[in-house]
Design a protein around this motif. Structure first.
Motif, PDB file in Angstrom:
ATOM      1  N   ARG A  51       0.834  -1.203   0.000  1.00 45.10           N
ATOM      2  CA  ARG A  51       0.000   0.000   0.000  1.00 45.10           C
ATOM      3  C   ARG A  51       0.868   1.251   0.000  1.00 45.10           C
ATOM      4  O   ARG A  51       0.609   2.206  -0.735  1.00 45.10           O
ATOM      5  N   GLN A  54       2.287   1.691  -3.445  1.00 44.79           N
ATOM      6  CA  GLN A  54       1.246   2.168  -4.359  1.00 44.79           C
ATOM      7  C   GLN A  54       0.964   3.655  -4.145  1.00 44.79           C
ATOM      8  O   GLN A  54       0.795   4.403  -5.117  1.00 44.79           O
ATOM      9  N   GLU A  55       0.916   4.073  -2.894  1.00 43.44           N
ATOM     10  CA  GLU A  55       0.672   5.491  -2.610  1.00 43.44           C
ATOM     11  C   GLU A  55       1.804   6.367  -3.134  1.00 43.44           C
ATOM     12  O   GLU A  55       1.571   7.444  -3.675  1.00 43.44           O
ATOM     13  N   ARG A  56       3.043   5.889  -2.979  1.00 43.88           N
ATOM     14  CA  ARG A  56       4.181   6.661  -3.469  1.00 43.88           C
ATOM     15  C   ARG A  56       4.133   6.786  -4.989  1.00 43.88           C
ATOM     16  O   ARG A  56       4.335   7.856  -5.553  1.00 43.88           O
ATOM     17  N   ILE A  57       3.833   5.692  -5.685  1.00 43.60           N
ATOM     18  CA  ILE A  57       3.754   5.718  -7.149  1.00 43.60           C
ATOM     19  C   ILE A  57       2.603   6.615  -7.599  1.00 43.60           C
ATOM     20  O   ILE A  57       2.748   7.396  -8.545  1.00 43.60           O
ATOM     21  N   ALA A  58       1.470   6.534  -6.915  1.00 35.89           N
ATOM     22  CA  ALA A  58       0.308   7.356  -7.283  1.00 35.89           C
ATOM     23  C   ALA A  58       0.591   8.841  -7.088  1.00 35.89           C
ATOM     24  O   ALA A  58      -0.041   9.681  -7.731  1.00 35.89           O
ATOM     25  N   SER A  59       1.556   9.167  -6.224  1.00 30.12           N
ATOM     26  CA  SER A  59       1.853  10.577  -5.968  1.00 30.12           C
ATOM     27  C   SER A  59       2.716  11.206  -7.060  1.00 30.12           C
ATOM     28  O   SER A  59       2.847  12.418  -7.112  1.00 30.12           O
ATOM     29  N   TYR A  60       3.297  10.389  -7.936  1.00 34.37           N
ATOM     30  CA  TYR A  60       4.115  10.938  -9.011  1.00 34.37           C
ATOM     31  C   TYR A  60       3.228  11.701  -9.994  1.00 34.37           C
ATOM     32  O   TYR A  60       2.122  11.255 -10.308  1.00 34.37           O
ATOM     33  N   PRO A  62       1.757  12.911 -13.549  1.00 35.37           N
ATOM     34  CA  PRO A  62       1.658  12.220 -14.838  1.00 35.37           C
ATOM     35  C   PRO A  62       2.737  12.718 -15.800  1.00 35.37           C
ATOM     36  O   PRO A  62       3.080  13.900 -15.796  1.00 35.37           O
TER      37      PRO A  62
END
Length: 79
Positions: A51, A54-60, A62
């Motif tokens: 989790r 996933q949160e770290r990747i989602a914060s990148y 676009p």
């Protein structure tokens, strides 16, 4: 609040730790109990670690680039 250690082995271990570290018995006991508790608190389950990733990747932000079949073919070596 008092803590009375009745187990001779536990008493011996706390005293040995205090002597080796040159600290009071209370401090030796706090070290002996506190360090594992801190390690336990830092230990995350696999689900929690995933989790966090996933949160770290989602914060990148676009990239604005669109991946298509050609990109995936190139990555996999099917180009």
């Amino acid at each position: 609040m008092t803590l009375h250690i009745r187990d001779p082995e536990a008493d011996r271990l706390v005293r040995m730790r205090a002597e080796r570290k040159g600290i009071a018995l209370t401090d030796a006991l706090k070290l002996a109990v506190g360090n594992p508790l801190r390690r336990d608190a830092e230990t995350f389950s696999l689900r929690e670690r995933i989790r966090l990733i996933q949160e770290r990747i989602a914060s990148y932000p676009p990239s604005g680039l669109e991946a298509d079949k050609a990109v995936y073919d190139e990555i996999s070596g099917d180009a």
